[in-house]
Motif scaffolding. Structure first.
Motif, short mmCIF file in Angstrom:
data_model
loop_
_atom_site.label_atom_id
_atom_site.label_comp_id
_atom_site.label_asym_id
_atom_site.label_seq_id
_atom_site.Cartn_x
_atom_site.Cartn_y
_atom_site.Cartn_z
N VAL A 303 36.73 16.21 46.58
CA VAL A 303 35.66 17.15 46.89
C VAL A 303 34.32 16.44 46.88
N ALA A 304 34.09 15.61 45.88
CA ALA A 304 32.82 14.88 45.79
C ALA A 304 32.62 13.99 47.02
N ALA A 305 33.69 13.41 47.52
CA ALA A 305 33.58 12.55 48.70
C ALA A 305 33.19 13.36 49.92
N ARG A 306 33.77 14.55 50.08
CA ARG A 306 33.42 15.40 51.22
C ARG A 306 31.96 15.83 51.13
N LEU A 307 31.51 16.18 49.95
CA LEU A 307 30.13 16.61 49.77
C LEU A 307 29.15 15.45 49.96
N THR A 308 29.53 14.27 49.51
CA THR A 308 28.69 13.09 49.70
C THR A 308 28.52 12.78 51.18
N GLN A 309 29.58 12.96 51.93
CA GLN A 309 29.49 12.75 53.38
C GLN A 309 28.49 13.74 53.99
N LEU A 310 28.54 14.99 53.54
CA LEU A 310 27.60 15.99 54.05
C LEU A 310 26.16 15.67 53.64
N ALA A 311 26.00 14.92 52.56
CA ALA A 311 24.67 14.55 52.08
C ALA A 311 24.10 13.35 52.82
N HIS A 312 24.83 12.82 53.80
CA HIS A 312 24.36 11.67 54.58
C HIS A 312 24.53 11.93 56.07
N PRO A 313 23.93 13.00 56.60
CA PRO A 313 24.07 13.29 58.03
C PRO A 313 23.35 12.26 58.89
N ALA A 314 23.88 12.06 60.07
CA ALA A 314 23.31 11.07 60.98
C ALA A 314 22.07 11.60 61.68
N VAL A 315 21.16 10.68 61.98
CA VAL A 315 20.07 10.93 62.93
C VAL A 315 20.54 10.35 64.26
N GLU A 316 20.54 11.16 65.30
CA GLU A 316 21.10 10.71 66.58
C GLU A 316 20.04 10.71 67.67
N SER A 317 20.25 9.84 68.65
CA SER A 317 19.40 9.83 69.83
C SER A 317 19.81 10.98 70.75
N ARG A 318 19.09 11.15 71.82
CA ARG A 318 19.39 12.24 72.75
C ARG A 318 20.74 12.09 73.44
N ILE A 319 21.30 10.90 73.42
CA ILE A 319 22.62 10.71 74.03
C ILE A 319 23.71 10.60 72.98
N GLY A 320 23.38 10.98 71.74
CA GLY A 320 24.39 11.06 70.70
C GLY A 320 24.68 9.76 69.98
N VAL A 321 23.83 8.77 70.09
CA VAL A 321 24.02 7.51 69.39
C VAL A 321 23.39 7.60 68.00
N LYS A 322 24.11 7.17 66.97
CA LYS A 322 23.57 7.19 65.62
C LYS A 322 22.48 6.13 65.50
N VAL A 323 21.27 6.57 65.14
CA VAL A 323 20.14 5.65 65.04
C VAL A 323 19.55 5.62 63.64
N GLY A 324 20.08 6.42 62.76
CA GLY A 324 19.61 6.46 61.39
C GLY A 324 20.38 7.51 60.62
N LEU A 325 19.88 7.88 59.46
CA LEU A 325 20.53 8.91 58.67
C LEU A 325 19.57 9.51 57.67
N LEU A 326 19.97 10.66 57.14
CA LEU A 326 19.30 11.24 55.98
C LEU A 326 20.14 10.88 54.76
N ARG A 327 19.47 10.62 53.63
CA ARG A 327 20.21 10.25 52.42
C ARG A 327 19.45 10.68 51.17
N PRO A 328 20.19 11.07 50.14
CA PRO A 328 19.52 11.40 48.88
C PRO A 328 18.99 10.15 48.21
N THR A 329 17.89 10.28 47.49
CA THR A 329 17.35 9.14 46.74
C THR A 329 18.06 9.02 45.40
N ALA A 330 17.69 8.00 44.65
CA ALA A 330 18.32 7.76 43.36
C ALA A 330 18.14 8.92 42.39
N ALA A 331 17.11 9.70 42.58
CA ALA A 331 16.86 10.84 41.69
C ALA A 331 17.98 11.87 41.73
N LEU A 332 18.73 11.90 42.84
CA LEU A 332 19.82 12.87 42.99
C LEU A 332 21.19 12.26 42.69
#
Length: 333
Positions: A303-332
């Motif tokens: 469960v923790a692995a599934r939730l961790t994946q959700l906590a790192h969603p991709a930032v994508e370009s207009r054509i769907g290429v992963k160009v970055g991500l959102l991620r929690p900081t060390a505080a979380l």
């Protein structure tokens, strides 16, 4: 007090922006389990507290009188996408009380889904049934009719329906909900700014029934269980609330609110959670709640692995290429 950055947004290897926020986790005895930032600062919970606002629907006997099960109760707690299933269920709930969409006082807006395209192609316009709060308002109206209360003006401060909601909110959170901390929510009902930690304490009580009468404890459990059983009706296709609750079916309750608010409950741990992304960004709040849940449920590695994946969603370009991500900081972490 300045809240810490809890979420970073990267583009390539560079941190492009960040989201500050506060997090509060309490147990049902009123003890803080984990707090980050200023949790004493009053915030408007917006739609994150719909499960508390739905307590009168169950406690009044209206839900049973109209034969409502998990589906209807989940919609009464929902911020739905206005998809056909949501609209038709809201319509059916009103019909049980002898009402139709004209009784709704929440206003209309375009659906947050492909249903918008279908409406536009048909040359139609949305009704109040498409409002993301129509299930909650259908619940309000059913409570009024069952209780013999005139439903006209049910959204206004001082109306008997809103007094029931206010009393439930005060009782569950332990915080005063008065005129001096009230405003008007997007769907026209009163909303009240109280300390963030009050919502965490309230959802710990909702999850456990601690400090509630037997009737309220039963109603709270019924509402949270309905939402966990029918996450699609609480939100809609592709929504974070659905993915989070489906990560551990029957074990996680979450509900988003506007302006970066989230409330959640973990019944098996007896914990309530409330958080606020300072800049109001939903994307930041979604990462925050996923990371908090992953930490609290870390004993279950899958469960923790599934939730961790959700906590790192991709930032994508207009054509769907992963160009970055959102991620929690060390505080979380």
């Amino acid at each position: 007090m300045s809240n810490p950055v809890l979420v970073e947004v990267t583009r390539g290897s560079v941190v492009e922006s960040g989201h500050r926020g506060a997090v509060s986790v309490f147990d049902a005895d009123g003890k803080p389990v984990w707090e980050i930032g200023d949790t004493d600062r009053p915030v408007f919970p917006r739609s994150a507290v719909k499960a508390i606002q739905a307590l009168p629907l169950v406690e009044s006997g209206a839900a049973d009188a109209y034969g409502f099960g998990n589906r209807e109760l989940a919609l009464a707690c929902a911020s739905h996408s206005g998809e056909p299933a949501h609209v038709e269920l809201a319509r059916a709930m009103l019909a049980r009380a002898g009402l139709d969409k004209t009784a709704l006082e929440c206003g209309a807006h375009w659906p947050n889904h492909e249903a918008t395209i279908a409406l536009a192609r048909a040359g139609d316009v949305p009704s109040a049934l498409h409002n993301n709060c129509s299930g909650k308002h259908a619940g309000f109206l059913c409570t009024c009719v069952h209780s013999g209360i005139a439903h006209q003006g049910y959204v206004k401060e001082g109306h008997a329906q809103q007094e029931m909601v206010r009393d439930a909110m005060q009782s569950v959170t332990g915080a005063a909900h008065n005129t001096d901390n009230s405003a008007v929510d997007g769907c026209s009902i009163p909303t009240y700014a109280v300390p963030l930690k009050s919502f965490a304490q309230g959802f710990a009580r909702m999850a456990t029934g601690r400090g509630f009468s037997p009737e309220r404890a039963k109603a709270a459990k019924r509402l949270l269980s309905a939402c966990m059983a029918e996450p699609f009706l609480v939100a809609g296709t592709g929504k974070a609330d659905v993915a989070l609750m489906q990560a551990a079916p029957g074990r996680i309750f979450v509900k988003t609110g506007a302006e970066g608010v989230y409330c959640a409950a973990l019944p098996e741990l007896g914990l309530g959670i409330a958080l606020k992304c300072d800049d109001g960004a939903g994307r930041g709040a979604e990462v925050m709640i996923a990371a908090v849940l992953a930490k609290l449920l870390r004993a279950d590695e899958a469960v923790a692995a599934r939730l961790t994946q959700l906590a790192h969603p991709a930032v994508e370009s207009r054509i769907g290429v992963k160009v970055g991500l959102l991620r929690p900081t060390a505080a979380l972490n």
